[in-house]
Motif scaffolding. Structure first.
Motif, PDB file in Angstrom:
ATOM      1  N   GLN A  29       0.833  -1.211   0.000  1.00  0.00           N
ATOM      2  CA  GLN A  29       0.000   0.000   0.000  1.00  0.00           C
ATOM      3  C   GLN A  29       0.867   1.260   0.000  1.00  0.00           C
ATOM      4  O   GLN A  29       0.585   2.213  -0.729  1.00  0.00           O
ATOM      5  N   GLY A  33       1.007   4.115  -2.901  1.00  0.00           N
ATOM      6  CA  GLY A  33       0.760   5.518  -2.569  1.00  0.00           C
ATOM      7  C   GLY A  33       1.933   6.405  -2.925  1.00  0.00           C
ATOM      8  O   GLY A  33       1.757   7.531  -3.399  1.00  0.00           O
ATOM      9  N   THR A  36       1.950   7.187  -6.691  1.00  0.00           N
ATOM     10  CA  THR A  36       0.793   7.884  -7.241  1.00  0.00           C
ATOM     11  C   THR A  36       1.153   9.323  -7.583  1.00  0.00           C
ATOM     12  O   THR A  36       1.737  10.030  -6.775  1.00  0.00           O
ATOM     13  N   PHE A  56      -5.815   8.890  -6.435  1.00  0.00           N
ATOM     14  CA  PHE A  56      -5.498   7.932  -5.381  1.00  0.00           C
ATOM     15  C   PHE A  56      -6.471   6.758  -5.412  1.00  0.00           C
ATOM     16  O   PHE A  56      -6.778   6.168  -4.398  1.00  0.00           O
ATOM     17  N   GLY A  57      -7.000   6.454  -6.594  1.00  0.00           N
ATOM     18  CA  GLY A  57      -7.953   5.360  -6.711  1.00  0.00           C
ATOM     19  C   GLY A  57      -9.379   5.833  -6.541  1.00  0.00           C
ATOM     20  O   GLY A  57     -10.311   5.229  -7.021  1.00  0.00           O
ATOM     21  N   GLU A  58      -9.548   6.925  -5.847  1.00  0.00           N
ATOM     22  CA  GLU A  58     -10.856   7.542  -5.680  1.00  0.00           C
ATOM     23  C   GLU A  58     -10.633   9.043  -5.572  1.00  0.00           C
ATOM     24  O   GLU A  58      -9.703   9.495  -4.936  1.00  0.00           O
ATOM     25  N   ASP A  59     -11.483   9.827  -6.242  1.00  0.00           N
ATOM     26  CA  ASP A  59     -11.373  11.276  -6.122  1.00  0.00           C
ATOM     27  C   ASP A  59     -11.977  11.688  -4.784  1.00  0.00           C
ATOM     28  O   ASP A  59     -13.013  11.174  -4.381  1.00  0.00           O
ATOM     29  N   ILE A  60     -11.306  12.603  -4.121  1.00  0.00           N
ATOM     30  CA  ILE A  60     -11.767  13.080  -2.824  1.00  0.00           C
ATOM     31  C   ILE A  60     -11.838  14.598  -2.875  1.00  0.00           C
ATOM     32  O   ILE A  60     -10.877  15.256  -3.293  1.00  0.00           O
ATOM     33  N   LYS A  73     -12.751  14.162   4.596  1.00  0.00           N
ATOM     34  CA  LYS A  73     -12.773  12.796   4.075  1.00  0.00           C
ATOM     35  C   LYS A  73     -11.381  12.437   3.578  1.00  0.00           C
ATOM     36  O   LYS A  73     -10.753  13.192   2.847  1.00  0.00           O
ATOM     37  N   LEU A  74     -10.919  11.253   3.995  1.00  0.00           N
ATOM     38  CA  LEU A  74      -9.632  10.724   3.554  1.00  0.00           C
ATOM     39  C   LEU A  74      -9.878   9.416   2.803  1.00  0.00           C
ATOM     40  O   LEU A  74     -11.022   9.010   2.621  1.00  0.00           O
ATOM     41  N   GLN A  75      -8.825   8.764   2.379  1.00  0.00           N
ATOM     42  CA  GLN A  75      -8.964   7.490   1.690  1.00  0.00           C
ATOM     43  C   GLN A  75      -9.607   6.448   2.601  1.00  0.00           C
ATOM     44  O   GLN A  75      -9.522   6.535   3.821  1.00  0.00           O
ATOM     45  N   LYS A  76     -10.231   5.473   1.963  1.00  0.00           N
ATOM     46  CA  LYS A  76     -10.817   4.312   2.643  1.00  0.00           C
ATOM     47  C   LYS A  76     -11.899   4.679   3.659  1.00  0.00           C
ATOM     48  O   LYS A  76     -12.050   4.022   4.684  1.00  0.00           O
TER      49      LYS A  76
END
Length: 132
Positions: A29, A33, A36, A56-60, A73-76
């Protein structure tokens, strides 16, 4: 005064792999990261700040009001209580957990880009971006 609002492309890390490991990431992981090359959009309008991170795999996307604690909001699916302040050409993000500081980021803006200096329990890492 430097223009803060803009789009930025990630180009380099310093100690970011190690910082991710300190947060509990596995080697796999942390390596993913670290590699990226995200694009960050920063919008500053008066006392309102919008940060969008793509790649990062998902836009935030997060919205803040300077000086006020907000959910970030952070990853996961992780959410932190974060306060953003502005001083000159910098934005400081302080995340709190159980009422005490756990993580901070200092965004230093220049005409050519952005340097994000992260501090976790005294350990410092950097992510460097160029202005698009």
């Amino acid at each position: 005064m430097v223009q803060i609002s803009g789009r930025y492309q990630h180009v380099e890390n310093v100690n970011f792999f190690e910082l991710l490991k300190k947060t509990g990431a596995t080697d796999e992981q942390a390596s993913a990261g670290d590699k990226t090359r995200a694009i960050m959009t920063v919008a500053l309008d008066g006392d309102r700040v919008r940060i969008k991170l793509e790649g990062f795999g998902e836009d935030i996307e997060n919205h803040f009001v300077l000086g006020q604690e907000s959910d970030e909001k952070l990853q996961k699916g992780i959410v932190s209580k974060t306060t953003v302040t502005k001083e000159g050409d910098t934005l400081k993000f302080v995340a709190k957990e159980n009422g005490s500081e756990t993580y901070s980021r200092l965004y230093k803006f220049t005409d050519s880009g952005l340097e994000v200096i992260m501090n976790l329990e005294g350990f410092e890492a950097k992510r460097i971006y160029k202005r698009l």
